[in-house]
Design a protein around this motif. Sequence first.
Motif, short mmCIF file in Angstrom:
data_model
loop_
_atom_site.label_atom_id
_atom_site.label_comp_id
_atom_site.label_asym_id
_atom_site.label_seq_id
_atom_site.Cartn_x
_atom_site.Cartn_y
_atom_site.Cartn_z
N SER A 102 18.18 20.58 26.87
CA SER A 102 19.29 20.83 27.80
C SER A 102 20.13 19.56 27.99
O SER A 102 19.72 18.46 27.62
CB SER A 102 18.78 21.31 29.16
N PHE A 103 21.30 19.77 28.60
CA PHE A 103 22.23 18.65 28.86
C PHE A 103 21.66 17.61 29.81
O PHE A 103 22.18 16.50 29.93
CB PHE A 103 23.55 19.19 29.45
N LYS A 104 20.57 17.96 30.50
CA LYS A 104 20.01 17.04 31.49
C LYS A 104 19.59 15.73 30.84
O LYS A 104 19.55 14.69 31.49
CB LYS A 104 18.78 17.65 32.16
N SER A 127 13.85 20.96 41.04
CA SER A 127 14.45 21.51 39.83
C SER A 127 14.27 23.01 39.70
O SER A 127 13.28 23.57 40.17
CB SER A 127 13.84 20.83 38.61
N THR A 128 15.25 23.64 39.03
CA THR A 128 15.07 25.02 38.61
C THR A 128 14.43 25.04 37.22
O THR A 128 14.29 26.09 36.62
CB THR A 128 16.42 25.77 38.59
N GLY A 129 14.09 23.88 36.69
CA GLY A 129 13.32 23.81 35.44
C GLY A 129 13.77 22.76 34.45
O GLY A 129 12.97 21.95 33.99
N ASN A 130 15.04 22.74 34.13
CA ASN A 130 15.49 21.81 33.07
C ASN A 130 15.48 20.35 33.50
O ASN A 130 15.11 19.47 32.73
CB ASN A 130 16.89 22.20 32.59
N PRO A 229 28.88 26.50 32.98
CA PRO A 229 28.02 27.16 33.97
C PRO A 229 27.80 26.22 35.16
O PRO A 229 27.61 25.02 34.96
CB PRO A 229 26.69 27.36 33.23
N VAL A 230 27.81 26.76 36.36
CA VAL A 230 27.69 25.91 37.55
C VAL A 230 26.50 26.32 38.42
O VAL A 230 26.33 27.49 38.75
CB VAL A 230 28.98 25.96 38.39
N GLY A 231 25.67 25.32 38.76
CA GLY A 231 24.54 25.55 39.65
C GLY A 231 24.63 24.59 40.82
O GLY A 231 25.26 24.86 41.84
N1 F0G Z 1 22.75 25.41 32.96
C1 F0G Z 1 21.47 25.08 32.91
C2 F0G Z 1 20.69 25.52 31.73
C3 F0G Z 1 20.87 24.35 33.96
O1 F0G Z 1 19.59 24.03 33.89
C4 F0G Z 1 21.66 23.98 35.07
C5 F0G Z 1 21.08 23.26 36.20
C6 F0G Z 1 23.01 24.32 35.06
C7 F0G Z 1 23.53 25.03 33.99
C8 F0G Z 1 23.93 23.95 36.16
O2 F0G Z 1 24.25 22.61 36.14
O3 F0G Z 1 23.53 21.98 38.40
O4 F0G Z 1 25.01 20.50 37.09
O5 F0G Z 1 25.86 22.65 37.99
N2 F0G Z 1 19.85 23.06 36.37
C9 F0G Z 1 19.26 22.23 37.39
C10 F0G Z 1 17.79 22.02 37.13
C11 F0G Z 1 19.59 22.62 38.77
O6 F0G Z 1 17.02 21.77 38.06
O7 F0G Z 1 17.38 22.08 35.97
P1 F0G Z 1 24.70 21.87 37.48
#
Ligand code: F0G
Length: 401
Positions: A102-104, A127-130, A229-231
């Motif tokens: 993932s982009f993380k 975290s939601t996982g990534n 995508p926004v979280g």
């Molecule tokens: N897509 C994926 C696959 C993600 O894991 C996340 C965020 C987002 C989009 C949204 O990105 O938070 O910068 O707007 N995941 C976080 C996590 C919250 O804990 O892995 P964002």
Amino acid sequence: MYQRCIECGKTYEDDEIVYRCECNGLLEIVYDFDKIEVDKEKFKNRVFSVWRYFELLPIKNREKIISLKEGGTPLYRCRNLEEELGVKELYVKNEGANPTGSFKDRGMTVGVSKANELNIKVVGCASTGNTSASLAAYSARAKMKCLVLLPKGKVALGKLAQAMIYGAKVVEIDGNFDKALEMVNELAKEGLIYLLNSINPFRLEGQKTIGYEIADELNWEVPDRVIVPVGNAGNISAIWKGFKEFYELGFINELPKMTGIQAEGAKPIVEAFKKGKREIEPYENPETIATAIRIGKPVNAKKALNAIYESNGYAESVSDEEIIKAQKLLARKEGIFVEPASASSIAGLIKLLDEGVIDRSERIVCITTGHGLKDPDAAIRACEETIKVKSLDELKKLLSS
Ligand code: F0G
């Protein structure tokens, strides 16, 4: 280079551990570009990765860098989807191709390197996982202790497996991501962990390289629109910062419209945008199949809304059904397998084309944020059952049907 509050402008040294300004505003990293020697040609001769842009990242000592060779992800031209959707020029920037999928990883290579510079020994995140998968990997490599807090039962299997195998202390809580974030925030305030959620502005510096890379790969001609995508809302803010910095440096002459996509059951930013506001009303019980973005109270909402308004962008939500449809479409038309949250950018594109918000002649980049194998259950549920045969004859018949 220093930290600055986006609300009141108060500044903090780059080695000060603060996650928010005294006024509670979010912080961002600011550089004095006049003092930095960079040009486009210098970058071109380096490996295509996050660290290609070293001078524009907040790490001073190269020896402190903790890297798994992140970034440099493929930007795919999607001609089959262009034909399917009737759009002129569509690309997918596939962040699932990063080391932990993932982009993380872009954020963590910078965030954990910063922690290393600061001589930190214990890191943590909600975290939601990534984020947890990525932090667990980078902290292992940096010989740091790692604590991750996850919403119980709501983290995709692949991500949970990653956090566990990399050796993090994995804690599942009764509650959602927002609750987990509140808890790690408390630990960070007490100085018990160095927090590596996207509230940490150093982490976002790594993620801004998505914007850098897109401009770099498209030969400094930026797309009309970038769909994200926004979280928790850090990534869209970071990508926008990347584009703005390249603009300020004179590397590019235009800026893209930042377009954020949330899931129907977790869309506080979309609601704020549609009302023309800069403040969100949190969702107490966010829900979506795209568990990565199942977030009701995005920490970086202010930054994200700024990015959307400043860039003349847009925000829209998509249903779980639309997300799954888009996930299958991308896999079946382009051979790109992404997790549900990532497919929301494609689902958003389809919806905004239908609504007439996006023009079919635009040059568009969709960001797919995480690999499909992160969430195998969702993929299997989305598909028809596998086929059973009893004989070779039946198998032959299958081929002719
Ligand atoms: N897509 C994926 C696959 C993600 O894991 C996340 C965020 C987002 C989009 C949204 O990105 O938070 O910068 O707007 N995941 C976080 C996590 C919250 O804990 O892995 P964002």
